[in-house]
Design a protein around this motif. Structure first.
Motif, PDB file in Angstrom:
ATOM      1  N   ILE A   1       0.845  -1.199   0.000  1.00 32.54           N
ATOM      2  CA  ILE A   1       0.000   0.000   0.000  1.00 32.54           C
ATOM      3  C   ILE A   1       0.880   1.248   0.000  1.00 32.54           C
ATOM      4  CG2 ILE A   1      -1.609   1.351   1.420  1.00 32.54           C
ATOM      5  CD1 ILE A   1      -2.888  -1.406   2.197  1.00 32.54           C
ATOM      6  N   ASP A   2       1.884   1.277   0.867  1.00 30.40           N
ATOM      7  CA  ASP A   2       2.812   2.418   0.904  1.00 30.40           C
ATOM      8  C   ASP A   2       3.436   2.655  -0.467  1.00 30.40           C
ATOM      9  OD1 ASP A   2       2.548   3.206   3.604  1.00 30.40           O
ATOM     10  OD2 ASP A   2       4.126   1.827   4.257  1.00 30.40           O
ATOM     11  N   SER A   3       3.882   1.596  -1.110  1.00 36.87           N
ATOM     12  CA  SER A   3       4.547   1.689  -2.408  1.00 36.87           C
ATOM     13  C   SER A   3       3.603   2.206  -3.491  1.00 36.87           C
ATOM     14  CB  SER A   3       5.109   0.325  -2.789  1.00 36.87           C
ATOM     15  OG  SER A   3       5.710   0.364  -4.051  1.00 36.87           O
ATOM     16  N   LEU A   4       2.406   1.652  -3.566  1.00 37.15           N
ATOM     17  CA  LEU A   4       1.447   2.086  -4.583  1.00 37.15           C
ATOM     18  C   LEU A   4       1.035   3.537  -4.375  1.00 37.15           C
ATOM     19  CD1 LEU A   4      -0.723  -1.143  -4.763  1.00 37.15           C
ATOM     20  CD2 LEU A   4       0.633  -0.186  -6.650  1.00 37.15           C
ATOM     21  N   LEU A   5       0.778   3.912  -3.128  1.00 37.88           N
ATOM     22  CA  LEU A   5       0.407   5.305  -2.848  1.00 37.88           C
ATOM     23  C   LEU A   5       1.545   6.248  -3.229  1.00 37.88           C
ATOM     24  CD1 LEU A   5      -1.486   4.973   0.561  1.00 37.88           C
ATOM     25  CD2 LEU A   5      -2.480   5.366  -1.709  1.00 37.88           C
ATOM     26  N   ALA A   6       2.779   5.878  -2.892  1.00 35.04           N
ATOM     27  CA  ALA A   6       3.935   6.722  -3.230  1.00 35.04           C
ATOM     28  C   ALA A   6       4.067   6.886  -4.742  1.00 35.04           C
ATOM     29  CB  ALA A   6       5.211   6.128  -2.635  1.00 35.04           C
ATOM     30  N   GLU A   7       3.826   5.819  -5.473  1.00 38.33           N
ATOM     31  CA  GLU A   7       3.922   5.877  -6.931  1.00 38.33           C
ATOM     32  C   GLU A   7       2.919   6.870  -7.509  1.00 38.33           C
ATOM     33  OE1 GLU A   7       4.078   2.821 -10.753  1.00 38.33           O
ATOM     34  OE2 GLU A   7       4.135   2.011  -8.717  1.00 38.33           O
ATOM     35  N   LEU A   8       1.831   7.090  -6.790  1.00 33.63           N
ATOM     36  CA  LEU A   8       0.803   8.025  -7.249  1.00 33.63           C
ATOM     37  C   LEU A   8       0.848   9.357  -6.497  1.00 33.63           C
ATOM     38  CD1 LEU A   8      -1.989   5.371  -7.700  1.00 33.63           C
ATOM     39  CD2 LEU A   8      -0.985   6.789  -9.509  1.00 33.63           C
ATOM     40  N   GLY A   9       1.952   9.601  -5.771  1.00 33.18           N
ATOM     41  CA  GLY A   9       2.138  10.873  -5.102  1.00 33.18           C
ATOM     42  C   GLY A   9       1.332  11.052  -3.830  1.00 33.18           C
ATOM     43  N   SER A  10       0.994   9.966  -3.173  1.00 36.46           N
ATOM     44  CA  SER A  10       0.202  10.033  -1.947  1.00 36.46           C
ATOM     45  C   SER A  10       0.903   9.256  -0.842  1.00 36.46           C
ATOM     46  CB  SER A  10      -1.207   9.471  -2.203  1.00 36.46           C
ATOM     47  OG  SER A  10      -2.050   9.694  -1.093  1.00 36.46           O
ATOM     48  N   ASP A  11       0.270   9.177   0.319  1.00 38.91           N
ATOM     49  CA  ASP A  11       0.809   8.392   1.429  1.00 38.91           C
ATOM     50  C   ASP A  11      -0.316   8.058   2.403  1.00 38.91           C
ATOM     51  OD1 ASP A  11       0.614  10.436   3.639  1.00 38.91           O
ATOM     52  OD2 ASP A  11       1.992  11.510   2.321  1.00 38.91           O
ATOM     53  N   LYS A  12       0.017   7.298   3.432  1.00 33.37           N
ATOM     54  CA  LYS A  12      -0.998   6.794   4.361  1.00 33.37           C
ATOM     55  C   LYS A  12      -1.708   7.888   5.155  1.00 33.37           C
ATOM     56  CE  LYS A  12       2.452   5.606   7.838  1.00 33.37           C
ATOM     57  NZ  LYS A  12       3.089   4.481   8.506  1.00 33.37           N
ATOM     58  N   SER A  13      -1.152   9.099   5.202  1.00 34.27           N
ATOM     59  CA  SER A  13      -1.841  10.196   5.882  1.00 34.27           C
ATOM     60  C   SER A  13      -3.058  10.663   5.099  1.00 34.27           C
ATOM     61  CB  SER A  13      -0.893  11.379   6.114  1.00 34.27           C
ATOM     62  OG  SER A  13      -0.631  12.061   4.902  1.00 34.27           O
ATOM     63  N   LYS A  14      -3.177  10.211   3.853  1.00 34.25           N
ATOM     64  CA  LYS A  14      -4.288  10.625   2.994  1.00 34.25           C
ATOM     65  C   LYS A  14      -5.311   9.509   2.767  1.00 34.25           C
ATOM     66  CE  LYS A  14      -1.409  14.030   0.747  1.00 34.25           C
ATOM     67  NZ  LYS A  14      -0.728  14.437  -0.474  1.00 34.25           N
ATOM     68  N   LEU A  15      -5.254   8.456   3.603  1.00 33.61           N
ATOM     69  CA  LEU A  15      -6.239   7.387   3.484  1.00 33.61           C
ATOM     70  C   LEU A  15      -7.629   7.930   3.767  1.00 33.61           C
ATOM     71  CD1 LEU A  15      -4.565   4.377   5.353  1.00 33.61           C
ATOM     72  CD2 LEU A  15      -4.447   4.965   2.930  1.00 33.61           C
ATOM     73  N   LEU A  16      -8.584   7.533   2.950  1.00 33.09           N
ATOM     74  CA  LEU A  16      -9.979   7.904   3.164  1.00 33.09           C
ATOM     75  C   LEU A  16     -10.777   6.738   3.727  1.00 33.09           C
ATOM     76  CD1 LEU A  16     -10.547   9.785  -0.222  1.00 33.09           C
ATOM     77  CD2 LEU A  16     -10.025  10.792   2.023  1.00 33.09           C
TER      78      LEU A  16
END
Length: 115
Positions: free
Chosen positions: A47-62
């Motif tokens: 999850i961390d890796s995929l979010l980073a690839e899209l310019g996001s991170d776990k602080s932006k989980l909805l």
């Protein structure tokens, strides 16, 4: 037309899709032979890796949807989740019991996040 970005698309699904400021992850699973703790750690790293690839991170989980092969694993999975999740920005979350794709998998996590 709004751009849609797909990460690791295959014939059946993409691992992640970003559209209009929202990121949708496919259900992430661990590796066969891993215990629940290890599967959860593997999933959260993915999850961390995929979010980073899209310019996001776990602080932006909805939202997080978590499937366990048995609710007997709830505490073990939560121990890993609680150490990982951004305590200041926790997502809406649901957790339930379900048969997963094969008996080797005990945890599957689906995420929606802001870009």
């Amino acid at each position: 037309m709004t751009d849609i970005k797909r990460i690791n698309p295959g014939p059946r699904m993409s691992q992640a899709v970003a559209h209009n400021g929202t990121i949708y992850l496919a259900g992430q699973i661990g590796k066969p032979g891993q215990n629940v703790t290890e599967q959860t750690e593997t999933i959260l790293a993915s999850i961390d890796s995929l979010l980073a690839e899209l310019g996001s991170d776990k602080s932006k989980l909805l939202q997080a949807t978590i499937w366990l092969s048995s609710m007997d694993y709830f505490g073990e999975m939560n121990a890993v989740w609680d150490a990982w999740v951004d305590q200041a920005n926790p997502p809406a979350r649901a957790c339930g019991e379900s048969n997963l794709a094969t008996p080797e998998y005990d945890v599957e996590i689906i995420i929606i996040a802001a870009a």
